[in-house]
Design a protein around this motif. Structure first.
Motif, short mmCIF file in Angstrom:
data_model
loop_
_atom_site.label_atom_id
_atom_site.label_comp_id
_atom_site.label_asym_id
_atom_site.label_seq_id
_atom_site.Cartn_x
_atom_site.Cartn_y
_atom_site.Cartn_z
N GLY A 99 30.84 45.28 43.89
CA GLY A 99 30.80 44.03 43.14
C GLY A 99 30.58 42.87 44.08
N PRO A 100 30.36 41.70 43.52
CA PRO A 100 30.13 40.53 44.35
C PRO A 100 31.42 40.08 45.06
CG PRO A 100 30.24 39.89 42.05
CD PRO A 100 30.30 41.39 42.09
N VAL A 101 31.26 39.47 46.21
CA VAL A 101 32.41 38.94 46.95
C VAL A 101 32.90 37.65 46.27
CG1 VAL A 101 33.16 37.94 49.15
CG2 VAL A 101 31.70 39.98 49.12
N TYR A 102 31.96 36.86 45.76
CA TYR A 102 32.31 35.58 45.14
C TYR A 102 32.21 35.67 43.63
CZ TYR A 102 32.02 33.84 49.86
OH TYR A 102 32.24 33.66 51.20
N GLY A 103 33.25 35.14 42.95
CA GLY A 103 33.28 35.14 41.50
C GLY A 103 32.47 33.98 40.94
N ALA A 104 32.50 33.85 39.63
CA ALA A 104 31.72 32.83 38.92
C ALA A 104 32.07 31.42 39.38
CB ALA A 104 31.93 32.97 37.41
N GLU A 105 33.30 31.22 39.81
CA GLU A 105 33.70 29.88 40.25
C GLU A 105 33.44 29.64 41.73
OE1 GLU A 105 36.61 32.79 40.16
OE2 GLU A 105 35.76 32.11 38.30
N GLY A 106 32.77 30.59 42.39
CA GLY A 106 32.40 30.41 43.78
C GLY A 106 33.50 30.72 44.78
N LYS A 107 34.55 31.37 44.34
CA LYS A 107 35.66 31.71 45.23
C LYS A 107 35.63 33.21 45.55
CE LYS A 107 38.59 27.97 43.81
NZ LYS A 107 39.87 27.52 43.35
N PRO A 108 35.99 33.58 46.78
CA PRO A 108 35.99 35.00 47.11
C PRO A 108 37.11 35.73 46.36
CG PRO A 108 36.97 33.73 48.91
CD PRO A 108 36.44 32.74 47.90
#
Length: 113
Positions: A99-108
């Motif tokens: 999965g991505p390291v950063y979520g929708a809010e731009g936080k890891p």
């Protein structure tokens, strides 16, 4: 099928490391051209003048097996052997989630999904 990731640390004579990296390009490009190779990279470890870090990502165990059986892998082994090899450690990992390291809010985030 699960992806396979390989992480390796190859130690060479420090005076030979930079040349070994430069002259490895045909083996790197060869691996990248193989079916099932997603990522294949060698880089200098900036904290250790003898170390080369290797990162590989393969679509499946079958793709990795074909790589191991082929001329690109044999050529890479010979190349490293001529480059002042002093030590090597490698491990493979079967990936069961990504999965991505950063979520929708731009936080890891350490979470998957």
């Amino acid at each position: 099928m699960a992806k396979i990731v390989i992480s390796a640390q190859i130690d060479l004579e420090p005076a030979q490391r930079d040349d070994a990296l430069r002259s490895a390009q045909p083996w790197i490009d060869g691996a990248l051209s193989q079916p099932g190779c997603i990522h294949y990279d060698w880089s200098a470890d900036l904290n250790n003048p003898s170390r080369v870090n290797v990162f590989e990502e393969w679509e499946s165990e079958d793709a990795l097996a074909a790589h191991f059986a082929g001329p690109q892998y044999a050529g890479m082994l010979a190349h490293i052997g001529r480059s002042g090899l002093t030590n090597a450690v490698s491990k493979k990992y079967r990936v069961d989630a990504e999965g991505p390291v950063y979520g929708a809010e731009g936080k890891p985030t350490e979470k998957f999904g």
